[in-house]
Every structure is written in C-alpha cells, then in structure tokens.
Design a protein around this motif. Structure first.
Motif, PDB file in Angstrom:
ATOM      1  N   LYS A  52      58.866 -77.007 -83.782  1.00 48.83           N
ATOM      2  CA  LYS A  52      57.562 -77.035 -84.577  1.00 48.83           C
ATOM      3  C   LYS A  52      57.553 -77.338 -86.007  1.00 48.83           C
ATOM      4  O   LYS A  52      57.391 -78.727 -86.187  1.00 48.83           O
ATOM      5  N   GLN A  53      57.590 -77.170 -86.935  1.00 52.13           N
ATOM      6  CA  GLN A  53      59.099 -77.700 -87.831  1.00 52.13           C
ATOM      7  C   GLN A  53      59.993 -79.418 -87.740  1.00 52.13           C
ATOM      8  O   GLN A  53      59.591 -79.958 -88.501  1.00 52.13           O
ATOM      9  N   LEU A  56      56.935 -81.524 -87.278  1.00 54.05           N
ATOM     10  CA  LEU A  56      55.703 -81.521 -88.051  1.00 54.05           C
ATOM     11  C   LEU A  56      57.396 -82.224 -89.569  1.00 54.05           C
ATOM     12  O   LEU A  56      56.821 -83.735 -89.787  1.00 54.05           O
ATOM     13  N   HIS A  76      48.194 -77.166 -96.202  1.00 53.00           N
ATOM     14  CA  HIS A  76      49.033 -76.814 -94.620  1.00 53.00           C
ATOM     15  C   HIS A  76      47.419 -77.366 -94.270  1.00 53.00           C
ATOM     16  O   HIS A  76      47.826 -77.186 -92.959  1.00 53.00           O
ATOM     17  N   SER A  88      44.147 -79.016 -89.171  1.00 51.86           N
ATOM     18  CA  SER A  88      45.081 -78.810 -89.220  1.00 51.86           C
ATOM     19  C   SER A  88      46.505 -79.734 -89.533  1.00 51.86           C
ATOM     20  O   SER A  88      46.314 -80.863 -88.726  1.00 51.86           O
ATOM     21  N   ARG A  89      47.227 -79.828 -90.484  1.00 51.78           N
ATOM     22  CA  ARG A  89      48.479 -79.762 -90.310  1.00 51.78           C
ATOM     23  C   ARG A  89      49.492 -80.890 -89.229  1.00 51.78           C
ATOM     24  O   ARG A  89      50.712 -79.802 -89.397  1.00 51.78           O
ATOM     25  N   GLN A  90      49.394 -80.731 -88.342  1.00 54.50           N
ATOM     26  CA  GLN A  90      49.809 -80.416 -86.710  1.00 54.50           C
ATOM     27  C   GLN A  90      49.916 -81.794 -85.970  1.00 54.50           C
ATOM     28  O   GLN A  90      49.079 -82.442 -86.302  1.00 54.50           O
ATOM     29  N   LYS A  92      50.049 -82.401 -82.381  1.00 60.03           N
ATOM     30  CA  LYS A  92      49.339 -82.312 -82.032  1.00 60.03           C
ATOM     31  C   LYS A  92      48.270 -82.013 -82.352  1.00 60.03           C
ATOM     32  O   LYS A  92      47.024 -83.326 -81.761  1.00 60.03           O
ATOM     33  N   THR A  93      47.824 -82.136 -83.191  1.00 56.40           N
ATOM     34  CA  THR A  93      45.917 -81.480 -83.620  1.00 56.40           C
ATOM     35  C   THR A  93      46.013 -83.208 -84.296  1.00 56.40           C
ATOM     36  O   THR A  93      44.217 -83.461 -84.112  1.00 56.40           O
TER      37      THR A  93
END
Length: 221
Positions: A52-53, A56, A76, A88-90, A92-93
C-alpha cells in the motif's frame, strides 16, 4: 553465518532495503525499520502495508491537477475542486473518483466554459485590433482630404467665396418670404372667424325680428 548471508542476499535483491549502523534493515520506500531477520523481512516486504505504501508513493497524484489538489488541513486527504469534496489519499480511491459520471460531467462542463472564455477573449482582442486599424485608416484619409482642400483653396478660393455669399443671400430671401407668408396666414384666420361669427349673429337677429313683425301683422289683421 548462513543467516547473515541470507539477509545480505535479501538486501541486495531489494533496491529499497538498506542496512543501518544499528544492524536493522530500513525500507526506504516507507521508512519502516525491521530487525535483520530473514523471516521478518520477507513478511514485511510481502505484506499489505508495504504494498500500500509503495503504491501510494509511486502514484502520480499531480496528473489530476488542478482538479484534485492536496487538502489544506489534512495531509492524508485530497480535495476535488469540481465536486468540492474531500477524497482519501489512496490511488484506488482517486481512480474511482475521476472515473465517476459526476466527475466526468463536471469536468466536461468546465472545459467547455474555459473554451468559451478563450474564444470570447480572442474575439475581443480581434475587435480591438480592427478598431485600431480603422482609426488609423480614418486618420490617413482625413489628412489626405485636408491636403486636397488646401490645394483647392489656393486655386479656387475666390470663386468659392463668391458662390457661398450668393447662396447665403438666397437663403435669407427665402426665409424672409416664408416668415411673411406665415405671418399673413396667422393674422388672417382669427379675423375671418370673428367676421363669420358676427354675420351669423346679425342674420339671426334679423330673422328673429322679421318673424316677430310677421306675428304682429297677423295680430293686427
């Protein structure tokens, strides 16, 4: 000795793994430190947190500027300038947000508005340029006409003065005649009206008097 060789081999196989002076292994992608144990290293580098990291860090959020920008208060989160909502700072989002119908509709409307403003600015710029050119042409034409007038005045000045004086005299004569005619018409109308009214009154009186005389003659007879 074999354990050290395995850890060294693991570090050599991962570009984001480095050995610290303390003997721990640090992940440069996430900043996480792990004890120099092969099983722990393998567990972390294959875990969800690491993936995940890394995703990102590798994701290019700037590709969505100026529509998706960093949140001003929460590191975030991100902020969408079109939907005016935090995200959200993702990766996929963010991908799901920019793929939504609402975002696409607002993005298309914003692009059309920007194109319309650019076209309007271009038309205004072209209009101002055309007006300047027209003013320049008018100034040159005026200068040329003035030059022609000066040349004609040198040759025909006396003849034009005589013609202008004759025209002015004729205009004054016509004005005087019109004024006299108008005065006669105005003064004649009330007089005729009063005369007509007086004649009517006198005639009526005479008729009534005659009628009275006839009645008197009848009575006398």
């Amino acid at each position: 000795m074999s354990e050290i060789i395995d850890v060294s081999s693991f570090v050599a196989a991962h570009d984001d793994a480095e050995v610290l002076p303390s003997g721990k292994i640090r992940c440069t992608s996430t900043g996480h430190e792990v004890v120099a144990d092969l099983s722990l290293l393998q567990a972390y580098w294959t875990g969800k947190r690491y993936k995940k990291q890394v995703a990102l860090k590798a994701y290019d959020f700037d590709q969505h500027l100026p529509w998706i920008v960093p949140h001003t208060k929460n590191p975030h989160l991100l902020y969408c300038t079109l939907t005016r909502r935090p995200i959200s700072r993702q990766p996929k989002t963010v991908e799901g947000h920019v793929s939504s119908l609402k975002f696409k509709r607002l993005l298309e409307a914003e692009k059309q508005r920007a194109q319309a403003e650019a076209a309007q600015a271009e038309r205004e710029a072209d209009g101002e340029g055309g007006a300047d050119d027209a003013d320049d042409d008018g100034e040159w034409e005026l200068l040329e006409d003035m030059a022609d007038v000066c040349d004609d005045d040198d040759e025909d000045g006396a003849a034009e003065d005589a013609e202008q004086m004759s025209t002015a005299r004729a205009k004054r004569s016509r004005a005087k005649a019109s004024a006299a005619s108008a005065a006669a018409m105005v003064s004649g109308k009330p007089t005729a009206t009063r005369g007509e009214k007086g004649v009517g009154k006198v005639s009526g009186a005479k008729v009534r008097k005659g009628e009275g005389d006839g009645n008197s003659d009848s009575d006398d007879g």
